[in-house]
Design an enzyme around this catalytic site. Structure first.
Site, PDB file in Angstrom:
ATOM      1  N   LEU A 361       0.714  -0.895  -0.114  1.00 15.22           N
ATOM      2  CA  LEU A 361       0.411   0.052  -0.013  1.00 15.22           C
ATOM      3  C   LEU A 361       1.304   1.190  -0.102  1.00 15.22           C
ATOM      4  O   LEU A 361       0.552   2.345  -0.541  1.00 15.22           O
ATOM      5  CB  LEU A 361      -0.807   0.064   1.247  1.00 15.22           C
ATOM      6  CG  LEU A 361      -1.928  -1.049   1.682  1.00 15.22           C
ATOM      7  CD1 LEU A 361      -2.577  -0.956   2.733  1.00 15.22           C
ATOM      8  CD2 LEU A 361      -3.091  -0.488   0.599  1.00 15.22           C
ATOM      9  N   GLN A 363       4.624   3.747   0.944  1.00 15.03           N
ATOM     10  CA  GLN A 363       6.288   3.010   1.788  1.00 15.03           C
ATOM     11  C   GLN A 363       6.957   3.674   2.328  1.00 15.03           C
ATOM     12  O   GLN A 363       7.013   5.080   1.439  1.00 15.03           O
ATOM     13  CB  GLN A 363       7.476   2.715   0.090  1.00 15.03           C
ATOM     14  CG  GLN A 363       9.021   2.519   0.263  1.00 15.03           C
ATOM     15  CD  GLN A 363       9.581   1.309   0.827  1.00 15.03           C
ATOM     16  OE1 GLN A 363       9.214   0.485   0.011  1.00 15.03           O
ATOM     17  NE2 GLN A 363      10.228   1.230   1.236  1.00 15.03           N
ATOM     18  N   GLY A 364       7.305   3.829   3.276  1.00 15.50           N
ATOM     19  CA  GLY A 364       7.570   4.991   3.923  1.00 15.50           C
ATOM     20  C   GLY A 364       9.406   4.599   4.671  1.00 15.50           C
ATOM     21  O   GLY A 364       9.967   4.079   3.581  1.00 15.50           O
ATOM     22  N   VAL A 369       4.457  -1.263   3.890  1.00 12.35           N
ATOM     23  CA  VAL A 369       2.928  -1.241   4.334  1.00 12.35           C
ATOM     24  C   VAL A 369       1.777  -2.449   3.596  1.00 12.35           C
ATOM     25  O   VAL A 369       1.700  -1.642   2.281  1.00 12.35           O
ATOM     26  CB  VAL A 369       2.035  -0.338   4.637  1.00 12.35           C
ATOM     27  CG1 VAL A 369      -0.001  -0.339   5.100  1.00 12.35           C
ATOM     28  CG2 VAL A 369       2.953   1.224   5.494  1.00 12.35           C
ATOM     29  N   LYS A 384       2.396  -3.306   8.488  1.00 11.33           N
ATOM     30  CA  LYS A 384       3.406  -2.563   8.655  1.00 11.33           C
ATOM     31  C   LYS A 384       4.456  -3.417   8.824  1.00 11.33           C
ATOM     32  O   LYS A 384       5.224  -3.963   9.970  1.00 11.33           O
ATOM     33  CB  LYS A 384       3.342  -0.876   9.225  1.00 11.33           C
ATOM     34  CG  LYS A 384       4.708  -0.185   8.520  1.00 11.33           C
ATOM     35  CD  LYS A 384       4.297   1.081   9.595  1.00 11.33           C
ATOM     36  CE  LYS A 384       5.640   1.624   8.631  1.00 11.33           C
ATOM     37  NZ  LYS A 384       5.284   3.341   8.258  1.00 11.33           N
ATOM     38  N   ASP A 478       3.892  14.167  14.091  1.00 13.12           N
ATOM     39  CA  ASP A 478       3.525  13.997  12.746  1.00 13.12           C
ATOM     40  C   ASP A 478       1.906  14.164  12.453  1.00 13.12           C
ATOM     41  O   ASP A 478       1.864  13.145  11.264  1.00 13.12           O
ATOM     42  CB  ASP A 478       4.065  12.151  11.834  1.00 13.12           C
ATOM     43  CG  ASP A 478       4.569  12.869  10.039  1.00 13.12           C
ATOM     44  OD1 ASP A 478       5.111  14.573  10.053  1.00 13.12           O
ATOM     45  OD2 ASP A 478       4.789  12.162   9.506  1.00 13.12           O
TER      46      ASP A 478
END
Ligand code: NAG
Ligand code: NAG
Ligand code: NAG
Ligand code: NAG
Ligand code: NAG
Ligand code: NAG
Ligand code: NAG
Ligand code: NAG
Ligand code: NAG
Ligand code: NAG
Ligand code: NAG
Length: 702
Positions: A361, A363-364, A369, A384, A478
């Site tokens: 879903l 990409q951090g 995720v 995650k 955040d």
């Protein structure tokens, strides 16, 4: 109000199991759920719940009583009769991320009879209700057994009804009309029946048949009406576009409601046919659906946890010495009923199809995720996976989880559990079917006003909870639209908490990792102190509020300004504040509320942290129990260290922002791939120092 065509946020769903269900519709598409009642005799009574003043009597559904002798028994009544079995009305399609809405057809014959010499009142409805609860107290008279004076129009009502109204209220066109009612009795669309020669409540007691056809593909409803025994007419008496999935619970109850006021009538349903397109089941059966329904619904209060996403965790693979302590923590975590549990890696591997790229879903900075569906339960989840494996131990992580574990609030995304095996850390969240706020805010059309207001209220409430209501202060760090999830009913759920960590003053904190956050949402002082505080959360909240009202991103280049807040401030100074409101709303918003939110957004964006309102004040302002904040005409310049002494409106209570134990949640960049225009700062340590001079902002390297 359009659904996102792309689901790109940390919560979501899917799995092998699910794929099976997704394929099923191909074979079951034509299947229907049907009911046919030619009379309501004792053999079918058990299929119905009769609520409030309603009863099944003489083989008809009597929504309000039928005892004609004493007027007092007939006035001010309200009742509902609903099928006990809930019906699934919408479904999120995993394969292509689209919403599927059930079509239905219904036909019923009604007898609405007044006393011959008296006026009729009040009306009868075909109702899609969220529960088998009684009609609320005070739902007699104009409220048609649907709602009451205090709940009318509240979007947590989750009902849609077609009303056949026989008494004129101030907001009604006449005393003989059909209307579409969404969460309230002030119909969204109505049509008078008088020109069509139809009298809902004729003195001669004539029965009428009503046909309601709902097309779930085109999201449109048609209503037809004729004297009993007639053919279904060609022309509808009312038709309207409506996506019921936006309003009603996934599993809803179908039936009727009615009321009487000072004027009264019989409100009877004599026969009823209903055909609803059968949507594929969730597999695990009723309980799962029920669980999800409850979880996403208002009932969430019961449900659980907090969420998080970005995370700075890292697991150093040092020693086994801490093993004992870890086991104890695990025990402690697993021992709390109703709290997140530890998952097995195997389980999550199956759930995500072995972390299939196609289910990714987002990409951090710290991980990806994936959509997933828990095997054996078909519960939809977002998993995650953290890719970093660095400096911090899992004991720290588990210790922090015990704290996240205890956060429960209806405006937080529930954390379902975690897994830490073979050096891989996974967090499991509840799936949020409507994605994140940014997808809706900037999608075509944007969001209608009341929904925006409701979202701001939800975020304010979550912020208040983590800042003040929970016994250990937690800071989000955040806050931004991509971290604000929307549940099935579009209520805001704060997500992306990242890993909370106890911030003892003597412990090195996230400064070691640099300031994590997203440009445009970071308060000036953070760049100097490298610390996140409640005030910096409030700053980010202000940015979000402005964004929601204006429909523009915080870094907005317009007439010499680089920041949305500076532009709004200028409009405020010039007395043209409302010009900032999202033009896509087409003027469809209450000016007073828009001004309230804009002023709140500016007040939260004050450069002086102590001038910003606290979460309590924010909640009061949003709920309209406090006046909008006073905002200076000119944006004050940023000065560091913050000037002491009284500052305009700010309430400077207890809070000593540098000391004490602060639990913050650090967070990675947005898990939905980051929105480039907002420019994630990520973990960069070389921070930009923002030196403010009046409206504009010059950036220089620290
Ligand atoms: C289901 O209902 C729809 C509309 O009422 C109808 O067109 C369709 O033929 C029905 N399917 C079956 C299998 O009965
Ligand atoms: C009772 O009602 C059901 C449903 O309306 C109908 O099918 C049945 O024939 C009725 N039974 C009697 C004895 O009238
Ligand atoms: C019916 O309700 C109305 C308004 O709720 C009230 O004014 C009236 O007195 C009630 N009548 C009776 C008989 O209770
Ligand atoms: C989405 O997928 C389902 C099958 O999974 C299919 O029936 C439906 O037509 C698709 N919708 C769109 C808009 O492609
Ligand atoms: C319900 O369906 C039956 C059978 O098709 C039909 O005879 C009856 O008239 C229908 N009732 C209504 C209210 O449309
Ligand atoms: C409306 O119903 C709610 C509960 O459902 C109740 O708390 C409230 O007092 C009712 N309001 C009125 C005006 O009766
Ligand atoms: C809507 O109803 C909910 C729950 O009954 C309540 O908490 C909320 O304050 C209401 N909203 C408004 C705008 O009245
Ligand atoms: C129309 O429906 C919306 C919900 O979609 C509701 O908030 C609004 O108040 C309704 N409009 C009117 C005129 O009743
Ligand atoms: C009863 O009144 C309605 C209109 O009010 C009329 O259409 C209908 O024909 C009447 N029925 C009888 C049996 O008189
Ligand atoms: C309306 O329907 C009921 C129940 O079928 C019947 O007893 C009554 O006679 C009908 N009324 C008229 C005016 O046809
Ligand atoms: C829908 O309603 C509009 C008026 O609101 C009317 O012009 C139109 O013909 C109706 N369409 C159908 C298919 O009934």
């Amino acid at each position: 109000m359009r659904r996102p065509t792309r689901l790109n946020h940390p919560s979501a769903v899917a799995t092998t199991l699910l794929l099976v269900f997704v394929l099923l519709p191909a074979f079951h598409a034509a299947e229907n759920i049907t009911y046919s009642f030619t009379s309501f005799n004792t053999s079918v009574e058990s299929k119905f719940a009769h609520l409030g003043d309603a009863n099944i009597y003489q083989e008809v559904l009597q929504l309000t009583p039928d005892s004609r002798n004493v007027d007092a028994f007939l006035v001010n009544k309200s009742g509902r009769i609903l099928l006990r079995e809930h019906i699934k009305l919408w479904d999120w399609q995993q394969t292509n991320n689209t919403m599927r809405v059930a079509s239905f057809n219904t036909a019923f014959t009604i007898n609405v009879s007044p006393e011959s010499h008296l006026a009729a009142g009040e009306g009868l409805t075909f109702l899609i209700a969220p529960s088998l609860d009684d009609p609320p107290p005070g739902s007699h008279g104009p409220y048609l057994g649907l709602t009451n004076a205090s709940l009318n129009g509240n979007n947590s009502n989750h009902f849609v009804a077609i009303e056949f109204d026989t008494a004129k209220q101030s907001f009604d066109r006449d005393n003989n009309h059909v209307g579409l009612d969404i969460n309230g009795v002030d119909s969204n669309i109505t049509a008078s029946l008088t020109p069509l020669g139809i009298d809902i409540a004729p003195v001669n007691g004539t029965n009428h048949t009503v046909w309601i056809d709902y097309d779930g593909v085109h999201r449109h409803v048609w209503v037809y009406m004729a004297i009993e025994g007639s053919e279904k007419p060609v022309a509808s008496v009312l038709n309207a576009s409506i996506d019921i999935s936006v309003y009603v619970q996934q599993r809803s109850y179908l039936g009727f409601s009615a009321s009487t006021g000072s004027d009264f009538e019989l409100n009877c349903v004599i026969a009823w046919n209903l055909t609803v397109e059968k949507l594929p089941d969730d597999g695990g059966g009723l309980s799962i659906g029920a669980i999800i329904g409850v979880a996403v619904g208002v009932g969430c209060v019961l449900v659980v946890m907090t969420l998080t996403t970005g995370i700075l965790v890292v697991f150093c693979r040092r020693k086994r010495a801490a093993g004992n302590e870890r086991d104890m923590l695990r025990k402690k975590l697993n021992g709390l009923p109703g709290t997140p549990r530890e998952f097995e890696y195997k389980e999550l591997k199956v759930a995500t199809g072995n972390f299939d790229e196609r289910r990714k879903l987002g990409q951090g900075a710290f991980g990806e995720v994936y959509k997933g569906v828990l095997p054996g339960s078909s519960m939809e989840v977002a998993v995650k996976r953290f890719s970093r494996d660095k400096t911090r131990g899992q004991d720290d992580f588990l210790a922090e989880l015990t704290i996240i574990n205890c956060l429960r609030h209806r405006n937080l995304v529930p954390l379902l559990g975690w897994c830490h095996e073979n050096g891989v850390l996974l967090l499991v969240y509840e799936f949020m079917p409507n994605g994140s706020l940014d997808q809706h805010l900037y999608g075509d059309g944007g969001l209608v006003w009341w929904r925006r207001y409701n979202i701001v209220a939800g975020v304010a409430s979550a912020l208040h909870y983590i800042h003040h209501e929970y016994n250990q202060m937690v800071v989000h760090r955040d806050l931004k639209p991509s971290n604000i999830m929307l549940d099935a009913t579009f209520d805001a759920r704060l997500g992306d908490f990242g890993l909370a960590r106890a911030l003892d003053t003597d412990k090195t904190s996230f400064t070691e990792l640099g300031v994590v956050g997203t440009r445009g949402y970071i308060a000036n002082e953070c760049c100097i102190t490298h610390k996140f505080t409640r005030e910096s959360d409030v700053y980010a909240f202000g940015t979000v509020v402005l964004e929601v009202v204006c429909g523009r991103r915080p870094l907005y280049d317009v007439s010499g300004f680089h920041l949305l807040v500076d532009w709004v401030w200028k409009l405020h100074r010039e007395g043209r504040l409302l010009e900032a409101v999202d033009p896509r709303l087409g003027g469809e918003y209450p000016a007073e509320d828009a001004e309230r939110l804009l002023l709140l957004g500016l007040a939260c964006s004050q450069p002086h942290l102590r001038a910003r309102p606290k979460a309590q004040a924010i909640v009061q302002i949003v709920s309209r129990s406090a006046p909008p904040p006073a905002v200076p005409k000119f944006k004050p310049a940023f000065v560091w260290p913050p000037p002491q002494g009284p500052l305009f409106e700010g309430n400077h209570d207890d809070h000593n922002w540098t000391s004490g134990t602060t639990l913050t949640s650090s967070t990675a960049t947005s898990s939905n791939g980051g929105d480039s225009s907002a420019g994630d700062v990520g973990t960069t340590r070389a921070l930009s120092l923002y030196v403010e001079t009046g409206d504009s902002e010059k950036i220089s390297r620290a």
